[in-house]
Design a protein around this motif. Structure first.
Motif, PDB file in Angstrom:
ATOM      1  N   GLU A   8      -8.908  -2.878  -9.186  1.00 30.17           N
ATOM      2  CA  GLU A   8      -8.837  -1.896  -8.044  1.00 30.17           C
ATOM      3  C   GLU A   8     -10.049  -0.886  -8.170  1.00 30.17           C
ATOM      4  O   GLU A   8     -10.344  -0.459  -7.245  1.00 30.17           O
ATOM      5  CB  GLU A   8      -7.580  -1.175  -7.960  1.00 30.17           C
ATOM      6  CG  GLU A   8      -6.368  -2.082  -7.900  1.00 30.17           C
ATOM      7  CD  GLU A   8      -4.901  -1.476  -7.775  1.00 30.17           C
ATOM      8  OE1 GLU A   8      -4.977  -0.314  -8.307  1.00 30.17           O
ATOM      9  OE2 GLU A   8      -4.155  -1.977  -7.042  1.00 30.17           O
ATOM     10  N   SER A   9     -10.588  -0.589  -9.169  1.00 26.26           N
ATOM     11  CA  SER A   9     -11.562   0.486  -9.593  1.00 26.26           C
ATOM     12  C   SER A   9     -12.922  -0.061 -10.292  1.00 26.26           C
ATOM     13  O   SER A   9     -12.770  -0.980 -10.928  1.00 26.26           O
ATOM     14  CB  SER A   9     -11.095   1.858 -10.088  1.00 26.26           C
ATOM     15  OG  SER A   9     -10.511   1.207 -11.209  1.00 26.26           O
TER      16      SER A   9
ATOM     17  N   PHE B  31       5.333  -3.587  -8.024  1.00 27.17           N
ATOM     18  CA  PHE B  31       4.655  -2.983  -6.774  1.00 27.17           C
ATOM     19  C   PHE B  31       5.576  -2.337  -5.875  1.00 27.17           C
ATOM     20  O   PHE B  31       5.406  -1.459  -5.519  1.00 27.17           O
ATOM     21  CB  PHE B  31       3.721  -3.927  -6.116  1.00 27.17           C
ATOM     22  CG  PHE B  31       2.842  -3.535  -5.039  1.00 27.17           C
ATOM     23  CD1 PHE B  31       2.376  -2.501  -5.183  1.00 27.17           C
ATOM     24  CD2 PHE B  31       3.278  -4.065  -3.626  1.00 27.17           C
ATOM     25  CE1 PHE B  31       1.337  -2.020  -4.131  1.00 27.17           C
ATOM     26  CE2 PHE B  31       2.486  -3.416  -2.484  1.00 27.17           C
ATOM     27  CZ  PHE B  31       1.386  -2.547  -2.734  1.00 27.17           C
TER      28      PHE B  31
ATOM     29  N   GLU C 159       3.813   5.810  -8.794  1.00 21.80           N
ATOM     30  CA  GLU C 159       2.447   6.608  -8.191  1.00 21.80           C
ATOM     31  C   GLU C 159       1.652   5.754  -9.059  1.00 21.80           C
ATOM     32  O   GLU C 159       1.524   5.543 -10.221  1.00 21.80           O
ATOM     33  CB  GLU C 159       2.768   8.012  -8.469  1.00 21.80           C
ATOM     34  CG  GLU C 159       1.553   8.637  -7.901  1.00 21.80           C
ATOM     35  CD  GLU C 159       1.662  10.372  -8.195  1.00 21.80           C
ATOM     36  OE1 GLU C 159       0.934  11.072  -7.836  1.00 21.80           O
ATOM     37  OE2 GLU C 159       2.625  10.698  -9.129  1.00 21.80           O
ATOM     38  N   HIS C 160       0.266   5.673  -8.206  1.00 20.30           N
ATOM     39  CA  HIS C 160      -1.098   4.827  -9.033  1.00 20.30           C
ATOM     40  C   HIS C 160      -0.953   3.528  -9.286  1.00 20.30           C
ATOM     41  O   HIS C 160      -2.006   2.841  -9.563  1.00 20.30           O
ATOM     42  CB  HIS C 160      -1.569   5.802 -10.110  1.00 20.30           C
ATOM     43  CG  HIS C 160      -1.662   7.446 -10.067  1.00 20.30           C
ATOM     44  ND1 HIS C 160      -2.603   7.816  -8.945  1.00 20.30           N
ATOM     45  CD2 HIS C 160      -1.028   8.339 -10.750  1.00 20.30           C
ATOM     46  CE1 HIS C 160      -2.367   9.084  -8.889  1.00 20.30           C
ATOM     47  NE2 HIS C 160      -1.562   9.428 -10.196  1.00 20.30           N
ATOM     48  N   VAL C 161       0.299   2.949  -8.856  1.00 18.74           N
ATOM     49  CA  VAL C 161       0.291   1.539  -9.140  1.00 18.74           C
ATOM     50  C   VAL C 161       0.391   0.632  -7.947  1.00 18.74           C
ATOM     51  O   VAL C 161       1.038   0.619  -7.102  1.00 18.74           O
ATOM     52  CB  VAL C 161       1.580   1.263  -9.804  1.00 18.74           C
ATOM     53  CG1 VAL C 161       1.799  -0.421 -10.084  1.00 18.74           C
ATOM     54  CG2 VAL C 161       1.651   1.943 -11.091  1.00 18.74           C
ATOM     55  N   GLY C 162      -1.038   0.107  -7.853  1.00 18.95           N
ATOM     56  CA  GLY C 162      -1.470  -0.924  -6.786  1.00 18.95           C
ATOM     57  C   GLY C 162      -1.184  -2.084  -7.229  1.00 18.95           C
ATOM     58  O   GLY C 162      -0.431  -2.378  -8.215  1.00 18.95           O
ATOM     59  N   GLU C 163      -1.478  -3.266  -6.158  1.00 20.61           N
ATOM     60  CA  GLU C 163      -1.007  -4.396  -6.226  1.00 20.61           C
ATOM     61  C   GLU C 163      -1.708  -4.891  -7.741  1.00 20.61           C
ATOM     62  O   GLU C 163      -0.996  -5.754  -8.290  1.00 20.61           O
ATOM     63  CB  GLU C 163      -1.871  -5.346  -5.162  1.00 20.61           C
ATOM     64  CG  GLU C 163      -1.392  -6.800  -5.181  1.00 20.61           C
ATOM     65  CD  GLU C 163      -2.085  -7.361  -3.932  1.00 20.61           C
ATOM     66  OE1 GLU C 163      -1.737  -8.782  -3.938  1.00 20.61           O
ATOM     67  OE2 GLU C 163      -2.639  -6.733  -3.169  1.00 20.61           O
ATOM     68  N   GLU C 164      -3.073  -4.710  -7.987  1.00 21.68           N
ATOM     69  CA  GLU C 164      -3.804  -5.407  -8.913  1.00 21.68           C
ATOM     70  C   GLU C 164      -3.007  -4.860 -10.369  1.00 21.68           C
ATOM     71  O   GLU C 164      -2.957  -5.457 -11.139  1.00 21.68           O
ATOM     72  CB  GLU C 164      -5.148  -5.040  -8.996  1.00 21.68           C
ATOM     73  CG  GLU C 164      -5.889  -5.762  -7.644  1.00 21.68           C
ATOM     74  CD  GLU C 164      -5.517  -7.115  -7.611  1.00 21.68           C
ATOM     75  OE1 GLU C 164      -5.356  -8.001  -8.574  1.00 21.68           O
ATOM     76  OE2 GLU C 164      -5.362  -7.579  -6.516  1.00 21.68           O
ATOM     77  N   THR C 165      -2.668  -3.408 -10.373  1.00 21.59           N
ATOM     78  CA  THR C 165      -2.334  -2.849 -11.557  1.00 21.59           C
ATOM     79  C   THR C 165      -0.840  -3.532 -11.931  1.00 21.59           C
ATOM     80  O   THR C 165      -0.618  -3.730 -12.962  1.00 21.59           O
ATOM     81  CB  THR C 165      -2.168  -1.304 -11.498  1.00 21.59           C
ATOM     82  OG1 THR C 165      -3.358  -0.787 -11.092  1.00 21.59           O
ATOM     83  CG2 THR C 165      -1.522  -0.658 -12.684  1.00 21.59           C
TER      84      THR C 165
ATOM     85  N   ASP D  26      -6.987 -11.045  -0.061  1.00 19.89           N
ATOM     86  CA  ASP D  26      -5.901 -11.819  -0.601  1.00 19.89           C
ATOM     87  C   ASP D  26      -6.233 -13.295  -1.183  1.00 19.89           C
ATOM     88  O   ASP D  26      -6.088 -13.815  -2.029  1.00 19.89           O
ATOM     89  CB  ASP D  26      -4.758 -12.000   0.052  1.00 19.89           C
ATOM     90  CG  ASP D  26      -3.996 -10.365  -0.021  1.00 19.89           C
ATOM     91  OD1 ASP D  26      -4.662  -9.438  -0.923  1.00 19.89           O
ATOM     92  OD2 ASP D  26      -2.944 -10.289   0.909  1.00 19.89           O
TER      93      ASP D  26
END
Length: 204
Positions: A163-164, A39, A44-50, A148
C-alpha cells in the motif's frame, strides 16, 4: 449471527418472509476468507493489502482448516515484534494491530465469532511465477482493468502488493492522476511503469 427470525419480526414493517430472507442471507455468509475478515474488523491503519499480508502470515503459522478456530489463537497471541516481521507492516501498524488484538472487548468479539460458527478460510500462499520477489504499488486509475484486477494478475504471477512506496518497492504502476505515491517513487528512485509497460511486463 445470533439473530433469530422472531428478533426481526418484532421490528416494524418486517413480516415472516422478509425476516426469514434476512436470516438466510446471514447464514449463507458463515464462511469467509481470512483476509476479508481481518479487513472487516476495521483495525486502524489496516487496509486491504495489510490484511492480506497478515492473513497469509497467520494462515501459514496456524495451517488452519476452514472449520477450526486455530487461526484466532494465532492472532490473539501474536506479539508486536512478530507483526513487524510481516511484509508491509511497520512499527506503527504493528502497534495498532497488537493493541486491537490485546483489547479485552475485541478478544471476546473474536470468541463470539468462533462460537457463532463462523468458518474462516485460510489465505492461499502467493503462487510462484515470473514476478516472484517483486513488490508493486498501484497508484492512479487504469484504463484496461480495475486496480483489483491488476492486483490479481500480479499475484497470479507471484508478485506482492504493497500500500505504500519504500526503497523495497520494485515497481510503481502509475495510472492517470497518480498522486503522492508517484512523487515518492521519483524521490526514492523506484522504477515507475505506465499502464502499457505494466501490460508488457505481465505478458513476458
Amino acid at each position: 449471527y445470533s439473530l433469530k427470525i422472531d428478533d426481526i419480526m418484532n421490528l416494524e414493517r418486517f413480516g415472516e418472509v422478509s425476516a426469514k430472507n434476512i436470516i438466510d442471507a446471514i447464514r449463507a455468509r458463515t464462511r469467509m476468507p481470512l483476509a476479508r475478515f481481518i479487513f472487516a474488523l476495521g483495525i486502524e491503519h489496516v487496509g486491504e493489502e495489510t490484511a492480506i499480508a497478515l492473513a497469509l502470515w497467520a494462515s501459514a503459522k496456524s495451517k488452519v482448516k476452514s472449520q477450526k478456530s486455530k487461526v484466532f489463537d494465532v492472532l490473539r497471541n501474536v506479539t508486536q515484534e512478530e507483526l513487524q516481521t510481516i511484509p508491509d507492516i511497520g512499527p506503527i501498524v504493528a502497534r495498532s494491530i497488537h493493541q486491537w488484538l490485546s483489547h479485552a472487548y475485541n478478544r471476546n468479539l473474536l470468541k463470539k465469532f468462533v462460537d457463532a460458527g463462523l468458518k474462516i478460510e485460510p489465505e492461499k500462499a502467493i503462487a510462484k511465477g515470473a514476478l516472484s520477489g517483486k513488490t508493486f504499488v498501484i497508484t492512479g486509475s487504469l484504463d484496461t482493468m480495475s486496480r483489483d484486477e491488476a492486483k490479481e494478475r500480479i499475484r497470479a504471477q507471484g508478485g506482492d502488493i504493497s500500500e505504500s512506496v519504500s526503497k523495497k518497492t520494485s515497481f510503481v504502476i502509475a495510472g492517470s492522476e497518480p498522486g503522492s505515491k508517484y512523487d515518492k517513487a521519483q524521490k526514492l528512485g523506484v522504477s515507475i511503469l505506465d499502464e502499457r509497460a505494466f501490460l508488457d511486463l505481465l505478458c513476458r
